[in-house]
Scaffold this active site. Structure first.
Site, PDB file in Angstrom:
ATOM      1  N   LYS A  66       0.758  -1.328   0.138  1.00  0.00           N
ATOM      2  CA  LYS A  66      -0.112  -0.153   0.057  1.00  0.00           C
ATOM      3  C   LYS A  66       0.813   1.307  -0.029  1.00  0.00           C
ATOM      4  O   LYS A  66       0.463   2.204   0.187  1.00  0.00           O
ATOM      5  CB  LYS A  66      -0.839  -0.020   1.256  1.00  0.00           C
ATOM      6  CG  LYS A  66      -2.081  -1.122   1.188  1.00  0.00           C
ATOM      7  CD  LYS A  66      -3.006  -0.816   2.443  1.00  0.00           C
ATOM      8  CE  LYS A  66      -3.019  -2.073   3.232  1.00  0.00           C
ATOM      9  NZ  LYS A  66      -3.251  -2.028   4.636  1.00  0.00           N
ATOM     10  N   GLY A  67       2.097   1.180  -0.179  1.00  0.00           N
ATOM     11  CA  GLY A  67       3.102   2.107  -0.261  1.00  0.00           C
ATOM     12  C   GLY A  67       3.826   2.734  -1.316  1.00  0.00           C
ATOM     13  O   GLY A  67       4.856   2.888  -1.536  1.00  0.00           O
ATOM     14  N   ASP A 120       2.689 -16.054  -7.171  1.00  0.00           N
ATOM     15  CA  ASP A 120       1.805 -16.248  -8.340  1.00  0.00           C
ATOM     16  C   ASP A 120       2.374 -16.629  -9.797  1.00  0.00           C
ATOM     17  O   ASP A 120       1.722 -17.294 -10.226  1.00  0.00           O
ATOM     18  CB  ASP A 120       1.032 -14.968  -8.574  1.00  0.00           C
ATOM     19  CG  ASP A 120       0.308 -14.261  -7.405  1.00  0.00           C
ATOM     20  OD1 ASP A 120      -0.189 -15.147  -6.471  1.00  0.00           O
ATOM     21  OD2 ASP A 120      -0.073 -13.057  -7.348  1.00  0.00           O
ATOM     22  N   ARG A 154     -17.839 -36.505   1.171  1.00  0.00           N
ATOM     23  CA  ARG A 154     -17.784 -35.169   0.961  1.00  0.00           C
ATOM     24  C   ARG A 154     -17.027 -34.412  -0.114  1.00  0.00           C
ATOM     25  O   ARG A 154     -16.166 -35.120  -0.425  1.00  0.00           O
ATOM     26  CB  ARG A 154     -17.210 -34.212   2.205  1.00  0.00           C
ATOM     27  CG  ARG A 154     -18.308 -33.937   3.234  1.00  0.00           C
ATOM     28  CD  ARG A 154     -17.783 -33.191   4.367  1.00  0.00           C
ATOM     29  NE  ARG A 154     -18.691 -32.999   5.514  1.00  0.00           N
ATOM     30  CZ  ARG A 154     -18.278 -32.795   6.711  1.00  0.00           C
ATOM     31  NH1 ARG A 154     -17.001 -32.708   7.066  1.00  0.00           N
ATOM     32  NH2 ARG A 154     -19.058 -32.712   7.576  1.00  0.00           N
ATOM     33  N   GLU A 203      -8.352 -18.254  -6.891  1.00  0.00           N
ATOM     34  CA  GLU A 203      -9.162 -17.071  -6.483  1.00  0.00           C
ATOM     35  C   GLU A 203      -9.621 -16.271  -7.657  1.00  0.00           C
ATOM     36  O   GLU A 203     -10.692 -15.594  -7.432  1.00  0.00           O
ATOM     37  CB  GLU A 203      -8.515 -16.101  -5.518  1.00  0.00           C
ATOM     38  CG  GLU A 203      -7.101 -15.495  -6.131  1.00  0.00           C
ATOM     39  CD  GLU A 203      -6.197 -14.850  -5.060  1.00  0.00           C
ATOM     40  OE1 GLU A 203      -6.422 -14.803  -3.831  1.00  0.00           O
ATOM     41  OE2 GLU A 203      -5.039 -14.450  -5.680  1.00  0.00           O
ATOM     42  N   ARG A 205     -17.876 -28.834   1.827  1.00  0.00           N
ATOM     43  CA  ARG A 205     -17.406 -27.750   2.646  1.00  0.00           C
ATOM     44  C   ARG A 205     -16.364 -27.163   1.742  1.00  0.00           C
ATOM     45  O   ARG A 205     -15.718 -27.729   0.582  1.00  0.00           O
ATOM     46  CB  ARG A 205     -16.650 -28.484   3.682  1.00  0.00           C
ATOM     47  CG  ARG A 205     -17.419 -29.247   4.712  1.00  0.00           C
ATOM     48  CD  ARG A 205     -18.059 -28.277   5.472  1.00  0.00           C
ATOM     49  NE  ARG A 205     -19.010 -29.059   6.531  1.00  0.00           N
ATOM     50  CZ  ARG A 205     -20.243 -29.494   6.368  1.00  0.00           C
ATOM     51  NH1 ARG A 205     -20.814 -29.463   5.192  1.00  0.00           N
ATOM     52  NH2 ARG A 205     -20.664 -30.087   7.323  1.00  0.00           N
ATOM     53  N   GLN A 208       0.074 -20.136   2.169  1.00  0.00           N
ATOM     54  CA  GLN A 208       0.529 -20.032   0.946  1.00  0.00           C
ATOM     55  C   GLN A 208       1.846 -19.334   0.984  1.00  0.00           C
ATOM     56  O   GLN A 208       2.705 -19.473   0.352  1.00  0.00           O
ATOM     57  CB  GLN A 208      -0.212 -20.210  -0.233  1.00  0.00           C
ATOM     58  CG  GLN A 208      -1.314 -21.074  -0.513  1.00  0.00           C
ATOM     59  CD  GLN A 208      -2.576 -20.398  -1.178  1.00  0.00           C
ATOM     60  OE1 GLN A 208      -2.541 -20.786  -2.523  1.00  0.00           O
ATOM     61  NE2 GLN A 208      -3.429 -19.657  -0.742  1.00  0.00           N
TER      62      GLN A 208
HETATM   63  O1  F6P Z   1       0.261 -11.446  -5.238  1.00  0.00           O
HETATM   64  C1  F6P Z   1       0.446 -12.300  -4.316  1.00  0.00           C
HETATM   65  C2  F6P Z   1      -0.906 -12.530  -3.501  1.00  0.00           C
HETATM   66  O2  F6P Z   1      -0.642 -13.442  -2.374  1.00  0.00           O
HETATM   67  C3  F6P Z   1      -2.107 -12.991  -4.358  1.00  0.00           C
HETATM   68  O3  F6P Z   1      -2.031 -14.296  -4.783  1.00  0.00           O
HETATM   69  C4  F6P Z   1      -3.422 -12.530  -3.298  1.00  0.00           C
HETATM   70  O4  F6P Z   1      -4.375 -12.114  -4.162  1.00  0.00           O
HETATM   71  C5  F6P Z   1      -2.681 -11.374  -2.850  1.00  0.00           C
HETATM   72  O5  F6P Z   1      -1.397 -11.364  -2.844  1.00  0.00           O
HETATM   73  C6  F6P Z   1      -3.391 -11.105  -1.296  1.00  0.00           C
HETATM   74  O6  F6P Z   1      -2.672 -10.141  -0.674  1.00  0.00           O
HETATM   75  P1  F6P Z   1      -3.013  -9.458   0.737  1.00  0.00           P
HETATM   76  O7  F6P Z   1      -1.607  -9.968   1.317  1.00  0.00           O
HETATM   77  O8  F6P Z   1      -2.966  -8.047   0.650  1.00  0.00           O
HETATM   78  O9  F6P Z   1      -4.350 -10.064   1.130  1.00  0.00           O
END
Ligand code: F6P
Length: 363
Positions: free
Chosen positions: A74-75, A140, A175, A235, A279, A287
């Site tokens: 965020k910087g 990623d 499940r 995601e 679930r 990760q």
């Molecule tokens: O880019 C790395 C990552 O872990 C992505 O896989 C994920 O969408 C994002 O960062 C999560 O970011 P934060 O740590 O800000 O929740």
């Protein structure tokens, strides 16, 4: 004597400390002094956040997860969020101040370790005259110019181990377990861990998925007397005709939205469509944690040493890249412009299909 500064930006990834170790040791052997800027660029704004790094300081950090320098996503110094006394946020450009401090402190170059966002910031500093070398980091694995980024192998190992564990509980309860993994708009973590961890279904952003196909695969398992299923969802995966699911607007100062929620969505659909006990779980930041695998350590150490080699040769505004079997470099501009996607013709995708894994696409 040359003085260099290192920073770590964006989300953390296993192997950051190994890069720092290699940079500090290689540079020190050349007789250079190394400094670390804590919390991204903060050390170039406030000397309290600038630390001297010697081989003694970094002696035991290679196997440790995270980054000893701290990091932030965020910087962005070109648009830094600042709160006034009333708690209102505005955005200021502090890049000139950073360039002034960099020059005043007599730094020879900046080694910026980061993913696409941090490398874009580094490139913007290079355009303002700062000699910069980028080191590609992200779990990623979505940077086109390098075959691998460090952190990915560890994230895949963590996700695979989780899938192994979920098999026994899924089987005991008959499940469906839906596991959401990270990766933003790329399906690398889902594909690699899903194949290795015995998933029945893998959903990746590169293939919009069809819930009928997914449910048919799960129901078909029963034909083979298998009453459970493991579904891995990236995601950033998207249902056909749908859109990406995020956790609302991004946080202040963060340029990308926070993804998440697709796993629960898929689980709900399975319950409603075929009535299977289902679930879902989100592996999330597990990760990103822990000690880097041997592959990631070695890659990170090689990146760090290669970055110092580039600096010594006076090659700036480049990113080190892994182009097997060796190290290479690419202009930062090229490195940040293309996100690496899963190649649908690759042997990994073919392998998944050939061993019976459903990728969710309409037949
Ligand atoms: O880019 C790395 C990552 O872990 C992505 O896989 C994920 O969408 C994002 O960062 C999560 O970011 P934060 O740590 O800000 O929740």
């Amino acid at each position: 004597m040359r003085k260099i500064v290192i920073s770590t930006g964006g989300g953390d990834a296993p192997g950051l400390n190994a890069v720092i170790f290699a940079v500090v040791n290689s540079a020190t052997r050349l007789g250079w002094e190394v400094y670390g800027s804590r919390q991204g660029y903060k050390g170039l704004l406030d000397p309290e956040y600038l630390v001297r790094l010697t081989p003694e300081v970094v002696e035991e950090i290679t196997p440790i997860g995270g980054t000893i320098l701290g990091t932030t996503n965020k910087g962005n110094p070109f648009s830094m969020p600042v709160k006034n006394l009333a708690g209102e946020t505005s955005f200021v450009d502090v890049s000139d101040k950073i360039i002034d401090n960099f020059n005043r402190m007599g730094f020879y170059c900046h080694i910026a370790i980061g993913g696409d966002g941090s490398l874009e910031i580094a490139h913007n500093f290079a355009r303002k005259g700062m000699p910069v070398i980028g080191v590609p980091k992200t779990i990623d694995n979505d940077l086109e110019a390098t075959d691998r980024t460090f952190g990915f192998d560890t994230a895949v190992a963590t996700a695979t181990e989780a899938l192994d564990k979920l098999h026994s509980t899924a089987k005991s309860h008959d499940r469906v377990m839906v596991v959401e993994v990270m990766g933003r708009e790329s399906g690398w973590i889902a594909l690699y861990s899903g194949i290795s961890g015995g998933a029945d279904v893998i959903l990746i952003p590169e293939i919009p998925f069809n819930m009928e196909t997914v449910c048919k695969k799960i129901s078909d398992n029963e034909l083979h007397e298998k009453d459970y299923a493991i579904v891995v969802v990236a995601e950033g995966a998207i249902a056909e005709g749908g859109s990406v699911i995020s956790r609302g607007e991004g946080e202040t100062g963060r340029e990308e939205v926070v993804l998440g929620g697709i796993g629960e969505w898929v689980a709900d659909e399975i319950r409603q469509r075929i009535g299977k006990d289902t679930r879902s779980l989100v592996l999330g930041h597990l990760q990103r944690g822990g000690s880097p695998t041997t592959f990631d350590r070695l890659l990170a150490l090689r990146f760090g040493a290669a970055a110092v080699r580039l600096a010594d040769a006076g090659i700036f505004n480049h990113m080190v890249a892994f182009v097997p079997p060796g190290m290479s470099s690419v202009p930062l501009e090229e490195a940040i412009c293309v996100r690496k996607k899963v190649d649908l013709e690759s042997d990994k995708v073919l392998t998944a299909r050939e061993i019976g894994i459903c990728l969710g696409d309409t037949p």
